[in-house]
Design a protein around this motif. Structure first.
Motif, PDB file in Angstrom:
ATOM      1  N   MET A 276      14.876  -6.664  -9.789  1.00 43.55           N
ATOM      2  CA  MET A 276      13.678  -5.844  -9.639  1.00 43.55           C
ATOM      3  C   MET A 276      13.878  -4.468 -10.257  1.00 43.55           C
ATOM      4  SD  MET A 276      11.922  -4.329  -6.197  1.00 43.55           S
ATOM      5  CE  MET A 276      13.548  -3.818  -5.755  1.00 43.55           C
ATOM      6  N   GLY A 277      15.032  -3.842 -10.015  1.00 46.40           N
ATOM      7  CA  GLY A 277      15.300  -2.525 -10.574  1.00 46.40           C
ATOM      8  C   GLY A 277      15.239  -2.527 -12.089  1.00 46.40           C
ATOM      9  N   LYS A 278      15.826  -3.566 -12.676  1.00 47.08           N
ATOM     10  CA  LYS A 278      15.825  -3.697 -14.140  1.00 47.08           C
ATOM     11  C   LYS A 278      14.409  -3.942 -14.652  1.00 47.08           C
ATOM     12  CE  LYS A 278      19.014  -4.127 -17.197  1.00 47.08           C
ATOM     13  NZ  LYS A 278      19.657  -2.961 -17.774  1.00 47.08           N
ATOM     14  N   GLU A 279      13.704  -4.868 -14.009  1.00 40.18           N
ATOM     15  CA  GLU A 279      12.377  -5.277 -14.473  1.00 40.18           C
ATOM     16  C   GLU A 279      11.316  -4.202 -14.296  1.00 40.18           C
ATOM     17  OE1 GLU A 279       9.083  -8.454 -12.883  1.00 40.18           O
ATOM     18  OE2 GLU A 279      11.164  -9.142 -12.951  1.00 40.18           O
ATOM     19  N   THR A 280      11.287  -3.558 -13.131  1.00 37.18           N
ATOM     20  CA  THR A 280      10.179  -2.648 -12.846  1.00 37.18           C
ATOM     21  C   THR A 280      10.442  -1.205 -13.228  1.00 37.18           C
ATOM     22  OG1 THR A 280      10.898  -2.249 -10.567  1.00 37.18           O
ATOM     23  CG2 THR A 280       9.361  -4.087 -10.943  1.00 37.18           C
ATOM     24  N   GLU A 281      11.712  -0.794 -13.228  1.00 37.77           N
ATOM     25  CA  GLU A 281      12.001   0.606 -13.503  1.00 37.77           C
ATOM     26  C   GLU A 281      13.017   0.818 -14.612  1.00 37.77           C
ATOM     27  OE1 GLU A 281      12.493   3.079 -10.051  1.00 37.77           O
ATOM     28  OE2 GLU A 281      11.305   1.702  -8.824  1.00 37.77           O
ATOM     29  N   GLY A 282      13.528  -0.284 -15.168  1.00 31.18           N
ATOM     30  CA  GLY A 282      14.477  -0.160 -16.262  1.00 31.18           C
ATOM     31  C   GLY A 282      15.807   0.439 -15.866  1.00 31.18           C
ATOM     32  N   VAL A 283      16.196   0.289 -14.595  1.00 27.58           N
ATOM     33  CA  VAL A 283      17.467   0.842 -14.143  1.00 27.58           C
ATOM     34  C   VAL A 283      18.451  -0.282 -13.819  1.00 27.58           C
ATOM     35  CG1 VAL A 283      16.486   2.987 -13.240  1.00 27.58           C
ATOM     36  CG2 VAL A 283      16.734   1.039 -11.726  1.00 27.58           C
ATOM     37  N   THR A 284      19.706  -0.016 -14.092  1.00 27.96           N
ATOM     38  CA  THR A 284      20.779  -0.925 -13.705  1.00 27.96           C
ATOM     39  C   THR A 284      21.398  -0.346 -12.446  1.00 27.96           C
ATOM     40  OG1 THR A 284      21.192  -1.549 -15.998  1.00 27.96           O
ATOM     41  CG2 THR A 284      22.955  -1.979 -14.412  1.00 27.96           C
TER      42      THR A 284
ATOM     43  N   LYS B 111       3.062   2.833 -13.352  1.00 28.91           N
ATOM     44  CA  LYS B 111       2.863   1.996 -14.533  1.00 28.91           C
ATOM     45  C   LYS B 111       2.746   0.510 -14.189  1.00 28.91           C
ATOM     46  CE  LYS B 111       5.474   5.204 -17.400  1.00 28.91           C
ATOM     47  NZ  LYS B 111       6.754   5.415 -18.078  1.00 28.91           N
ATOM     48  N   ASN B 112       3.043   0.133 -12.959  1.00 33.01           N
ATOM     49  CA  ASN B 112       3.039  -1.272 -12.563  1.00 33.01           C
ATOM     50  C   ASN B 112       1.626  -1.688 -12.130  1.00 33.01           C
ATOM     51  OD1 ASN B 112       3.556  -3.839 -11.608  1.00 33.01           O
ATOM     52  ND2 ASN B 112       5.422  -3.262 -10.526  1.00 33.01           N
ATOM     53  N   LYS B 113       0.767  -1.837 -13.109  1.00 30.54           N
ATOM     54  CA  LYS B 113      -0.649  -2.150 -12.843  1.00 30.54           C
ATOM     55  C   LYS B 113      -0.824  -3.531 -12.213  1.00 30.54           C
ATOM     56  CE  LYS B 113      -1.951   1.746 -14.591  1.00 30.54           C
ATOM     57  NZ  LYS B 113      -2.215   2.853 -13.694  1.00 30.54           N
ATOM     58  N   ALA B 114       0.027  -4.488 -12.577  1.00 31.15           N
ATOM     59  CA  ALA B 114      -0.093  -5.837 -12.011  1.00 31.15           C
ATOM     60  C   ALA B 114       0.129  -5.800 -10.503  1.00 31.15           C
ATOM     61  CB  ALA B 114       0.891  -6.790 -12.688  1.00 31.15           C
ATOM     62  N   ALA B 115       1.159  -5.093 -10.055  1.00 26.15           N
ATOM     63  CA  ALA B 115       1.432  -4.995  -8.623  1.00 26.15           C
ATOM     64  C   ALA B 115       0.305  -4.257  -7.915  1.00 26.15           C
ATOM     65  CB  ALA B 115       2.766  -4.296  -8.378  1.00 26.15           C
ATOM     66  N   GLN B 116      -0.199  -3.190  -8.523  1.00 19.17           N
ATOM     67  CA  GLN B 116      -1.301  -2.442  -7.911  1.00 19.17           C
ATOM     68  C   GLN B 116      -2.518  -3.333  -7.699  1.00 19.17           C
ATOM     69  OE1 GLN B 116      -2.024   1.276 -10.026  1.00 19.17           O
ATOM     70  NE2 GLN B 116       0.169   1.430 -10.424  1.00 19.17           N
ATOM     71  N   LYS B 117      -2.793  -4.185  -8.667  1.00 15.92           N
ATOM     72  CA  LYS B 117      -3.926  -5.112  -8.556  1.00 15.92           C
ATOM     73  C   LYS B 117      -3.727  -6.070  -7.373  1.00 15.92           C
ATOM     74  CE  LYS B 117      -6.493  -8.517 -11.263  1.00 15.92           C
ATOM     75  NZ  LYS B 117      -6.582  -9.230 -12.529  1.00 15.92           N
ATOM     76  N   VAL B 118      -2.512  -6.571  -7.200  1.00 14.40           N
ATOM     77  CA  VAL B 118      -2.204  -7.469  -6.081  1.00 14.40           C
ATOM     78  C   VAL B 118      -2.414  -6.748  -4.757  1.00 14.40           C
ATOM     79  CG1 VAL B 118      -0.329  -8.720  -4.905  1.00 14.40           C
ATOM     80  CG2 VAL B 118      -0.625  -8.938  -7.384  1.00 14.40           C
ATOM     81  N   TYR B 119      -1.913  -5.529  -4.641  1.00 19.60           N
ATOM     82  CA  TYR B 119      -2.024  -4.786  -3.383  1.00 19.60           C
ATOM     83  C   TYR B 119      -3.483  -4.509  -3.044  1.00 19.60           C
ATOM     84  CZ  TYR B 119       2.964  -4.151  -4.248  1.00 19.60           C
ATOM     85  OH  TYR B 119       4.296  -4.367  -4.506  1.00 19.60           O
ATOM     86  N   ARG B 120      -4.282  -4.159  -4.041  1.00 16.40           N
ATOM     87  CA  ARG B 120      -5.711  -3.947  -3.796  1.00 16.40           C
ATOM     88  C   ARG B 120      -6.391  -5.240  -3.336  1.00 16.40           C
ATOM     89  NH1 ARG B 120      -5.321  -0.832  -8.541  1.00 16.40           N
ATOM     90  NH2 ARG B 120      -5.427   1.375  -8.083  1.00 16.40           N
ATOM     91  N   LYS B 121      -6.033  -6.325  -3.970  1.00 22.33           N
ATOM     92  CA  LYS B 121      -6.623  -7.624  -3.629  1.00 22.33           C
ATOM     93  C   LYS B 121      -6.311  -8.007  -2.180  1.00 22.33           C
ATOM     94  CE  LYS B 121      -7.004 -12.254  -5.600  1.00 22.33           C
ATOM     95  NZ  LYS B 121      -6.536 -13.136  -6.657  1.00 22.33           N
ATOM     96  N   LEU B 122      -5.176  -7.546  -1.671  1.00 21.16           N
ATOM     97  CA  LEU B 122      -4.792  -7.843  -0.292  1.00 21.16           C
ATOM     98  C   LEU B 122      -5.364  -6.828   0.705  1.00 21.16           C
ATOM     99  CD1 LEU B 122      -1.131  -8.964  -0.936  1.00 21.16           C
ATOM    100  CD2 LEU B 122      -3.035 -10.381  -0.150  1.00 21.16           C
ATOM    101  N   GLY B 123      -6.204  -5.924   0.226  1.00 26.85           N
ATOM    102  CA  GLY B 123      -6.889  -5.001   1.128  1.00 26.85           C
ATOM    103  C   GLY B 123      -6.272  -3.626   1.254  1.00 26.85           C
ATOM    104  N   MET B 124      -5.229  -3.346   0.507  1.00 26.75           N
ATOM    105  CA  MET B 124      -4.621  -2.021   0.568  1.00 26.75           C
ATOM    106  C   MET B 124      -5.424  -1.064  -0.320  1.00 26.75           C
ATOM    107  SD  MET B 124      -0.564  -2.805   0.737  1.00 26.75           S
ATOM    108  CE  MET B 124      -0.219  -1.391   1.798  1.00 26.75           C
ATOM    109  N   LYS B 125      -5.375   0.194   0.045  1.00 28.67           N
ATOM    110  CA  LYS B 125      -6.087   1.222  -0.714  1.00 28.67           C
ATOM    111  C   LYS B 125      -5.103   2.284  -1.173  1.00 28.67           C
ATOM    112  CE  LYS B 125     -10.213   0.598   2.095  1.00 28.67           C
ATOM    113  NZ  LYS B 125      -9.725  -0.626   2.683  1.00 28.67           N
ATOM    114  N   LYS B 126      -5.437   2.900  -2.307  1.00 27.52           N
ATOM    115  CA  LYS B 126      -4.593   3.981  -2.821  1.00 27.52           C
ATOM    116  C   LYS B 126      -4.657   5.145  -1.825  1.00 27.52           C
ATOM    117  CE  LYS B 126      -3.531   6.574  -6.928  1.00 27.52           C
ATOM    118  NZ  LYS B 126      -3.843   6.832  -8.316  1.00 27.52           N
TER     119      LYS B 126
END
Length: 167
Positions: free
Chosen positions: A34-42, A136-151
């Motif tokens: 996850m660290g590598k994929e979402t934030e580019g950190v090792t 920058k993780n727009k895909a995750a934000q879309k999922v969270y909104r779909k589940l009823g979470m709000k910014k």
């Protein structure tokens, strides 16, 4: 709410349960991915394994939920808590979310999320659920909104003494 939950996603049962110490190595691998994929950190593997082991051995730090399909751990989330004096209760923070790529968009995260929300609602000391997501993780934000979470109305600031990022 039981310590296990079963959800059906496109006829495949997803079993949600609290992680055990034996799940530590897979959780650490998922966190590194996850660290590598979402934030580019090792992430430092030794520090990461120790951090995962610490929470699995000390429930006051929080807990992990894992999702299993056919006996294989395919997803995870960590729950930590933050006291709110305004609400006289704890917020549960969802962190360290990871689903194996082959199991994404199949309801695994939804199962984890719904289990956590349902569990939180059974407890009088929990006043809500929060999470943070890379802007920058727009895909995750879309999922969270779909589940009823709000910014939230809050911006996050930090001074990280461990991870060094170039922004």
């Amino acid at each position: 709410m039981s310590k296990r939950g079963i959800w059906f996603t496109s006829s495949t049962p997803v079993i949600i349960r609290r992680a055990r110490l034996a799940d530590g190595p897979i959780i650490a691998r998922f966190n590194a991915a996850m660290g590598k994929e979402t934030e580019g950190v090792t992430l430092d593997a030794i520090r990461l394994r120790a951090g995962v082991r610490a929470i699995l051995q000390d429930r006051t730090k929080g807990f992990y939920l894992v999702a299993e399909v056919h006996g294989k751990v395919v997803g995870q989330m960590m729950i930590t808590r933050e006291w709110s004096d305004w609400r006289n209760g704890y917020f549960w923070w969802i962190q360290s979310v990871y689903v194996l790529p082959a199991y994404r968009k199949k309801g695994v995260y939804r199962s984890l999320h719904e289990y956590a929300v349902n569990l939180a609602r059974t407890r009088k000391d929990i006043c809500g659920i929060r999470l943070y997501v890379d802007r920058k993780n727009k895909a995750a934000q879309k999922v969270y909104r779909k589940l009823g979470m709000k910014k939230a109305r809050y911006e996050m600031f930090e001074e990280d003494f461990v991870l060094r990022r170039h922004s």
